[in-house]
Design a protein around this motif. Structure first.
Motif, mmCIF file in Angstrom:
data_model
loop_
_atom_site.group_PDB
_atom_site.id
_atom_site.type_symbol
_atom_site.label_atom_id
_atom_site.label_comp_id
_atom_site.label_asym_id
_atom_site.label_seq_id
_atom_site.Cartn_x
_atom_site.Cartn_y
_atom_site.Cartn_z
ATOM 1 N N SER B 77 0.824 -1.213 0.000
ATOM 2 C CA SER B 77 0.000 0.000 0.000
ATOM 3 C C SER B 77 0.857 1.262 0.000
ATOM 4 O O SER B 77 0.396 2.319 -0.401
ATOM 5 N N LEU B 98 -10.137 -6.537 7.523
ATOM 6 C CA LEU B 98 -10.775 -5.232 7.316
ATOM 7 C C LEU B 98 -12.097 -5.149 8.066
ATOM 8 O O LEU B 98 -12.545 -4.068 8.435
ATOM 9 N N THR B 99 -12.748 -6.296 8.291
ATOM 10 C CA THR B 99 -14.013 -6.310 9.011
ATOM 11 C C THR B 99 -13.794 -6.295 10.515
ATOM 12 O O THR B 99 -14.449 -5.553 11.246
ATOM 13 N N PRO B 102 -10.612 -2.944 11.564
ATOM 14 C CA PRO B 102 -10.306 -1.930 10.545
ATOM 15 C C PRO B 102 -9.352 -0.854 11.057
ATOM 16 O O PRO B 102 -8.568 -0.315 10.287
ATOM 17 N N THR B 108 -6.965 0.301 3.235
ATOM 18 C CA THR B 108 -8.353 -0.042 2.931
ATOM 19 C C THR B 108 -8.371 -0.615 1.516
ATOM 20 O O THR B 108 -7.340 -0.686 0.864
ATOM 21 N N ASP B 110 -9.377 0.900 -0.902
ATOM 22 C CA ASP B 110 -9.020 2.007 -1.792
ATOM 23 C C ASP B 110 -7.515 2.208 -1.932
ATOM 24 O O ASP B 110 -7.069 2.981 -2.769
ATOM 25 N N SER B 111 -6.738 1.518 -1.076
ATOM 26 C CA SER B 111 -5.290 1.710 -1.140
ATOM 27 C C SER B 111 -4.666 1.053 -2.360
ATOM 28 O O SER B 111 -3.469 1.183 -2.583
ATOM 29 N N ASP B 298 -15.765 -5.504 -2.851
ATOM 30 C CA ASP B 298 -16.770 -4.761 -2.102
ATOM 31 C C ASP B 298 -17.881 -5.685 -1.623
ATOM 32 O O ASP B 298 -18.300 -5.634 -0.465
ATOM 33 N N LEU B 301 -16.727 -7.824 1.180
ATOM 34 C CA LEU B 301 -16.675 -7.126 2.462
ATOM 35 C C LEU B 301 -18.046 -7.173 3.142
ATOM 36 O O LEU B 301 -18.149 -7.344 4.356
#
Lengths: 494, 310
Positions: B77, B98-99, B102, B108, B110-111, B298, B301
């Motif tokens: 990242s 991530l869940t 976090p 994330t 988005d990284s 997504d 997640l």
């Protein structure tokens, strides 16, 4: 067993010029990477696998088996010559091998190690060839509870065996187990002792700790000695002295080790057939059993040939036996065996119970290649021990920095960066402190290596036994091993 | 001779831009989030050698193990987004972390920019062939009647799936953590557990008639066992879908992203990769491109949030 003509056809496939070539190249690579601390046969195999995709499956697998087998003897070379085992498998070999080399007989020490290694390996291969399927089924009977009891037994043996006191051995075991708890716990997946480093999520790198504590620490110690002694051109290893009898291993000498060879091979085969225990523990258990017998003229730990024979026969016997669960039921017994499985699979062969029916010819080809690899190991080893002994005759000022560099590069590559190198440095310092205070380093390493397996077996056993100790009654073998662990600890108490 | 060489050089220079507008300035590193010898490692190394063969780029594979790929993605990242550092990992551990935590994960979704999926791991639930239950629902009943069935799992999402089923049925499962699919199979064969999650390693034993599959834990049935229904089909609205995928640091130049994704697609569609993935994973190569991979993550997640809600 498949018909004889298929067996012979399989052997004939392996015993060709090309087959021989791949095995020899594998053995040579294996011996070299085994001898260099930090790299090791596992890494060489992982790198080689994609390149074997275009090869004939038999040649590909013969090549990998060659690397694996060559690596085990290779690791013993620096253990004997410089007290810096190339991989932890050879750590036990240094106990008697290094003193023998120091007394001016490095060739003799290397030769007995080579002969014992090949003997153990061949014995284990023959057992594999004759009885893979039934032995694999037998090994299946050992569930988590039995494995847990076996691990406790191994800890008791090793703690009692190495070092000056049982108490210090047990403390070292506990410390090793504690270090193994770093990382995600196997139950909940929550990180433990990670201090915010993601690099520690999978635990402390095994390679970094082993190389740091065994090789790097020894090199640092020698550098410090050289510094204080102010000797410039000291050779890295003691040169060969004495007559031809001190170079060779006579047939009588080899045969005088027969008990150690047989016992070592049996222990190695037993440990190898059970997935996940590894050859380091096998070597030490074999040494423990041997140490209780009469050493003869040379005390244990001062260059006794039989001590070397016991450890090398055992650690090499693990290699062939590791394939018992692989070929019998498709379960890898070690990382090296798991790599062989992936090599099988990229060639479209699924190891499993039907393998002997669907791929009998290939399997017997593999067996042929394994036996051939043992022979090549013997021949290449005979030739290369001169080379190694010559290399380490160079002055320490040349060899030690080169070895340091090899440690750093190897750990950098296999543990994924500088983080592993720092771990290695810390492990080296810990090792020096432990040695100075009389705590056995190798006991710590074995406990650390088996710690993850120990914790998982413990958590599995607790679920299986439903937390009820009385449920152990349904596991007589485990109960027996637990009682034996207590007895061994008392027996070996010093 | 000289003229020939210069002609060849000229041709090569002209031909190169036609193949791709972007070329790496030196070797590309493909980081593997796991140690040497695992499934990710094997797939990654083959993908790298296939990609270098078709493009002529130097692709160097590096193992960066730790935390099921978390250590590698953390480093990725913050790597330079020049298309010369890529990472290959598995969706499940990333989504779980991530869940669950976090705040502790330094990245994330988005990284990263995503290049595509490599393959799907097919996860099944197996039992000894002579077990008195043939489906997950029957195992639930057996468990209720026999004081809790022992079930082996080797990843957190599998455990959560069983807990989800357990919460709905009161089966009283006793869940045993395994190191790998292979250990799960070994314990099923040895009769130490009543069922276990495995990913492909059980297929030969199934063909030999030693074990049977009682459910597919994926969203789909498995190609090699079309008769075995999924956990979802058996009435429990949950699944696990671990995808192998390749990502790069976010902010990749557009031409680099396209060139890399295309090169990866070409490598995956090659005969070699299709064959290897079929052999090692018993499935076809993943066909999701950059956008679809992101969408899948997504959705994953959300699925992970549902797994952990219980």
């Amino acid at each position: 067993m498949p018909p004889l003509d298929i067996i012979l056809a399989g052997f004939a496939d392996a015993l060709t010029l090309w087959g021989l070539l791949f095995v020899i190249v594998g053995v040579v690579i294996g011996q070299i990477v085994g001898a260099i601390p930090g790299i090791g046969p596992i890494m060489a195999m992982a790198i080689a696998i994609p390149f074997t995709f275009t090869l004939d499956p038999l040649f590909a697998i013969s090549f990998l088996v060659g690397i694996n087998k060559g690596g085990l003897f290779g690791a013993a070379v620096p253990a004997i010559l410089m007290n810096t085992p190339g991989t932890p498998d050879a750590a036990a070999t240094a106990l008697d091998g290094y003193p023998l080399a120091r007394s001016g007989k490095p060739y003799k020490a290397l030769r007995i190690a080579l002969f014992s290694s090949v003997t153990g390996d061949t014995a284990s291969d023959i057992v594999l060839i004759l009885a893979a399927a039934p032995l694999a089924l037998l090994a299946l009977q050992a569930g988590p509870v039995e494995v847990l009891a076996l691990l406790i037994f191994a800890f008791a043996v090793v703690s009692g065996l190495v070092g000056r006191s049982l108490i210090k051995g047990l403390i070292a075991t506990a410390a090793g187990l504690l270090l193994a708890t770093v990382g995600l716990d196997p139950e909940q997946g929550s990180p433990r002792f990670d201090f915010g480093f993601f690099e520690l999520y999978d635990g402390v790198s095994l390679v970094a700790v082993a190389v740091g504590m065994l090789a790097f620490a020894e090199i640092l110690r020698r550098l410090a000695l050289g510094w204080t002694a102010r000797e410039v051109a000291r050779p890295a290893a003691a040169p060969q002295t004495g007559g031809p009898a001190d170079r060779r291993v006579s047939l009588a000498e080899y045969l005088s080790c027969w008990r150690e060879l047989v016992r070592g091979a049996l222990i190695g085969i037993g440990v190898g057939a059970l997935p996940g225990l590894g050859s380091t523990a096998a070597a030490f258990m074999s040494y423990a059993a041997t140490k209780k017998s009469d050493p003869g003229p040379v005390p244990w730990g001062q260059g006794n040939l039989r001590g070397i024979a016991a450890t090398e026969a055992a650690n090499s016997a693990v290699v062939g036996a590791n394939l018992i669960p692989l070929l019998g039921i498709g379960i890898p017994g070690s990382i090296a065996a798991a790599l062989l499985i992936s090599a099988f699979m990229i060639h479209g062969i699924q190891p499993g119970p039907l393998l002997f029916e669907t791929q009998a010819r290939l399997i017997y080809g593999l067996f042929g290649a394994m036996l051939m690899a043992n022979l090549c190991n013997l021949i290449v080893g005979q030739a290369s021990l001169r080379l190694w002994a010559w290399v380490v005759r160079a002055p320490e000022t040349l060899i030690l920095p080169a070895a340091l560099l090899a440690c750093i590069v190897g750990v950098y590559l296999s543990s994924g960066g500088l983080f592993g190198v720092w771990i290695m440095l810390m492990a080296a310092v810990l090792s020096l402190v432990m040695t100075a205070t009389g705590f056995p380093v190798i006991v710590f390493i074995i406990a650390f290596f088996l710690g993850e397996r120990f914790e998982r077996s413990l958590s599995q056993s607790l679920v299986i036994l439903n937390g009820d100790p009385l449920a152990l009654r349904d596991h007589p073998v485990a109960l027996l091993l637990l009682v034996a662990s207590g007895a061994v600890a008392v027996w070996m108490r010093r | 001779m000289k003229r020939l060489i210069s002609a060849a050089l000229g041709l090569a220079l002209m031909a190169a831009p036609a193949l791709a507008d972007w070329a790496p300035d030196g070797p590309i590193s493909l980081w593997i989030g796991f140690g040497a010898g695992g499934e990710t490692d094997t797939l990654g190394r083959l993908l790298a050698s296939e990609m270098s063969e078709t493009t002529g780029w130097d692709i160097v594979v590096e193992n960066r193990p730790g935390g099921g790929g978390m250590a590698m993605f953390t480093q990725l990242s913050v790597a330079e987004a020049d298309g010369q550092t890529l990472g290959m990992g598995v969706t499940m551990p990333v989504l779980v972390n991530l869940t669950v935590r976090p705040d502790e994960v330094p990245f994330t979704l988005d990284s990263f920019d995503y290049l595509g999926t490599v393959a799907l791991a097919q996860v099944g639930i197996i039992a000894p062939a002579d077990a008195p239950y043939d489906t997950l629902s029957e195992l639930v009943t057996w468990s209720q009647e026999n004081g809790g069935a022992l079930v082996g799992f080797d990843a957190r999402p599998q455990e959560l799936l069983m807990r989800f089923v357990d919460a709905e049925t009161g089966a009283g499962f006793r869940l045993v953590s395994m190191e790998s699919s292979a250990e799960g199979l070994q314990n099923v064969l040895g009769g130490h557990v009543q069922a276990a999650f495995t990913a492909g390693v059980h297929i030969p034993s199934m063909e030999a008639g030693d074990v049977k599959m009682i459910a597919s834990a994926n969203a789909q049935r498995h190609s090699y066992a079309p008769d075995v229904s999924t956990v979802q089909e058996q009435g429990y609205d949950i699944f696990v879908d671990p995808w192998f995928y390749v990502a790069a640091p976010a902010g990749l130049p557009e031409d680099a992203a396209t060139a890399l994704a295309d090169a990866m697609r070409a490598a995956l569609d090659s005969e070699t990769m299709t064959e290897v993935i079929e052999r090692t994973m018993n499935t076809e190569p993943g066909d999701a491109g950059p956008a679809e991979t992101r969408e899948m993550l997504d959705a994953g997640l959300e699925n992970a949030a549902r797994l952990f809600a219980n």
